[in-house]
Design a protein around this motif. Sequence first.
Motif, short mmCIF file in Angstrom:
data_model
loop_
_atom_site.label_atom_id
_atom_site.label_comp_id
_atom_site.label_asym_id
_atom_site.label_seq_id
_atom_site.Cartn_x
_atom_site.Cartn_y
_atom_site.Cartn_z
N MET A 43 -11.96 -11.28 -5.02
CA MET A 43 -11.59 -10.90 -6.39
C MET A 43 -10.77 -9.62 -6.35
SD MET A 43 -14.93 -11.72 -8.79
CE MET A 43 -13.93 -11.92 -10.28
N LEU A 44 -9.61 -9.65 -6.97
CA LEU A 44 -8.81 -8.44 -7.16
C LEU A 44 -9.22 -7.85 -8.50
CD1 LEU A 44 -5.32 -9.84 -6.05
CD2 LEU A 44 -6.97 -8.57 -4.67
N MET A 45 -9.84 -6.68 -8.49
CA MET A 45 -10.50 -6.14 -9.67
C MET A 45 -9.89 -4.82 -10.14
SD MET A 45 -13.24 -6.62 -11.71
CE MET A 45 -14.44 -7.60 -10.77
N ASP A 46 -9.19 -4.86 -11.27
CA ASP A 46 -8.70 -3.62 -11.88
C ASP A 46 -9.91 -2.80 -12.30
OD1 ASP A 46 -7.04 -1.71 -12.98
OD2 ASP A 46 -6.82 -2.76 -14.88
N LEU A 47 -9.83 -1.49 -12.13
CA LEU A 47 -11.00 -0.65 -12.43
C LEU A 47 -11.05 -0.19 -13.88
CD1 LEU A 47 -11.26 1.55 -9.22
CD2 LEU A 47 -12.49 -0.54 -9.81
N ARG A 48 -9.91 -0.09 -14.52
CA ARG A 48 -9.88 0.46 -15.88
C ARG A 48 -9.42 -0.62 -16.86
NH1 ARG A 48 -11.04 5.63 -15.32
NH2 ARG A 48 -10.64 6.64 -13.32
N MET A 49 -10.42 -1.20 -17.55
CA MET A 49 -10.16 -2.28 -18.50
C MET A 49 -11.03 -2.09 -19.74
SD MET A 49 -10.17 -5.60 -15.96
CE MET A 49 -11.80 -5.18 -15.29
N PRO A 50 -10.65 -2.73 -20.84
CA PRO A 50 -11.46 -2.64 -22.06
C PRO A 50 -12.72 -3.49 -21.93
CG PRO A 50 -9.64 -4.15 -22.38
CD PRO A 50 -9.41 -3.50 -21.04
N ILE A 51 -13.65 -3.31 -22.88
CA ILE A 51 -14.91 -4.08 -23.00
C ILE A 51 -15.87 -3.74 -21.87
CG2 ILE A 51 -16.00 -6.34 -23.21
CD1 ILE A 51 -13.39 -7.39 -24.37
N MET A 52 -15.48 -4.00 -20.62
CA MET A 52 -16.29 -3.61 -19.46
C MET A 52 -15.34 -3.27 -18.32
SD MET A 52 -18.97 -5.84 -17.16
CE MET A 52 -20.02 -6.25 -18.56
N ASP A 53 -15.52 -2.11 -17.70
CA ASP A 53 -14.60 -1.72 -16.64
C ASP A 53 -14.92 -2.45 -15.33
OD1 ASP A 53 -16.70 -0.37 -15.28
OD2 ASP A 53 -16.25 1.51 -16.32
N GLY A 54 -14.04 -2.28 -14.36
CA GLY A 54 -14.18 -2.98 -13.10
C GLY A 54 -15.36 -2.54 -12.27
N VAL A 55 -15.78 -1.29 -12.42
CA VAL A 55 -16.95 -0.80 -11.67
C VAL A 55 -18.20 -1.53 -12.11
CG1 VAL A 55 -18.42 1.18 -11.20
CG2 VAL A 55 -15.93 1.46 -11.25
N GLU A 56 -18.44 -1.59 -13.42
CA GLU A 56 -19.63 -2.26 -13.94
C GLU A 56 -19.57 -3.75 -13.65
OE1 GLU A 56 -23.30 -2.91 -15.56
OE2 GLU A 56 -22.35 -1.03 -14.94
N ALA A 57 -18.38 -4.33 -13.75
CA ALA A 57 -18.24 -5.75 -13.46
C ALA A 57 -18.60 -6.04 -12.00
CB ALA A 57 -16.81 -6.21 -13.74
N THR A 58 -18.12 -5.19 -11.09
CA THR A 58 -18.44 -5.34 -9.67
C THR A 58 -19.93 -5.24 -9.44
OG1 THR A 58 -16.29 -4.44 -8.98
CG2 THR A 58 -18.08 -4.39 -7.36
N ARG A 59 -20.55 -4.26 -10.08
CA ARG A 59 -21.99 -4.07 -9.93
C ARG A 59 -22.77 -5.31 -10.39
NH1 ARG A 59 -22.20 0.27 -12.59
NH2 ARG A 59 -22.01 1.65 -10.79
N ARG A 60 -22.37 -5.86 -11.51
CA ARG A 60 -23.08 -7.04 -12.04
C ARG A 60 -22.84 -8.28 -11.19
NH1 ARG A 60 -23.14 -6.72 -18.68
NH2 ARG A 60 -23.51 -4.47 -18.83
N ILE A 61 -21.63 -8.42 -10.69
CA ILE A 61 -21.31 -9.56 -9.83
C ILE A 61 -22.14 -9.52 -8.55
CG2 ILE A 61 -19.49 -10.55 -8.37
CD1 ILE A 61 -17.52 -9.74 -10.65
N VAL A 62 -22.21 -8.36 -7.93
CA VAL A 62 -22.99 -8.19 -6.70
C VAL A 62 -24.47 -8.42 -6.98
CG1 VAL A 62 -23.74 -6.52 -4.97
CG2 VAL A 62 -21.32 -6.65 -5.61
N GLN A 63 -24.97 -7.88 -8.10
CA GLN A 63 -26.38 -8.03 -8.45
C GLN A 63 -26.72 -9.49 -8.70
OE1 GLN A 63 -27.56 -5.74 -11.87
NE2 GLN A 63 -29.68 -6.47 -11.83
N HIS A 64 -25.86 -10.19 -9.42
CA HIS A 64 -26.13 -11.60 -9.72
C HIS A 64 -26.17 -12.42 -8.44
CE1 HIS A 64 -25.15 -15.79 -10.73
NE2 HIS A 64 -25.85 -15.56 -11.83
N ALA A 65 -25.23 -12.18 -7.53
CA ALA A 65 -25.20 -12.92 -6.27
C ALA A 65 -26.48 -12.68 -5.47
CB ALA A 65 -23.97 -12.52 -5.46
N ALA A 66 -26.95 -11.42 -5.47
CA ALA A 66 -28.17 -11.09 -4.74
C ALA A 66 -29.38 -11.81 -5.35
CB ALA A 66 -28.39 -9.58 -4.74
N GLU A 67 -29.45 -11.81 -6.67
CA GLU A 67 -30.58 -12.45 -7.35
C GLU A 67 -30.54 -13.97 -7.21
OE1 GLU A 67 -30.19 -11.00 -11.31
OE2 GLU A 67 -31.13 -9.06 -10.87
#
Length: 227
Positions: free
Chosen positions: A57-81
């Motif tokens: 995933m190519l992830m821009d870090l600064r976006m509206p609604i949810m930034d790329g940092v939080e999105a990355t964190r949630r994606i990694v967490q979901h995969a782990a769970e």
Amino acid sequence: MADAGARITVALVDDQPLFRAGIRMLIESQEDLELSGEAGDGEEAVTLAIERRPDVMLMDLRMPIMDGVEATRRIVQHAAEAGTDKPKVIALTTFNRDQAVVQAVQAGASGYLLKSAEPEFLLAAIRTVHSGYSVIAPGSIHSLFEHAARNVPAIGPDLSVLNVLSVRERDVFLLAAKGLSNGEMAESLFVSEATIKTHLRSVLDKLELRTRLQLVAFAHERRLLGT
């Protein structure tokens, strides 16, 4: 991962349609790459990652609604769970000394690139992270983390965090944190590269880190390199 034969599936996350269009054309021009989807904000990125399960995933870090940092964190967490492989996330940033880059690495990104990167460099980065390695924008990774560490209250180094490591693992940790390659560490410690890889995997597991980039950030944040 998505079944695409030998192709590497790539998802693109950025809130700028024109930027996405350029990257889309670049990816679609490569025989070994396949675009698996696009998203314009972090929330869409999380959904895309769960539904499509792209390789990279190519992830821009600064976006509206949810930034790329939080999105990355949630994606990694979901995969782990869920017990599934997580996409290899490459953070995209406009600035080389972006605090959000450090946060993205800590969240689980496999590296970062400047949005102004040359097309060939971007393509090479996609293939590199898919192979299991980290990528960084040209320049000194240590200057990035040192810059970020200056925003943290100055305290003395806390070497106790390394107590879980054996003496040899501590040696490997410090050399890896300084940016030495496996070959350079093996030569320095008079052991094989296979031994270095074993020690490094153990270091990451014991310190609950996912990548070598996180190891470098960990060392600088705790001022374990004498900086």
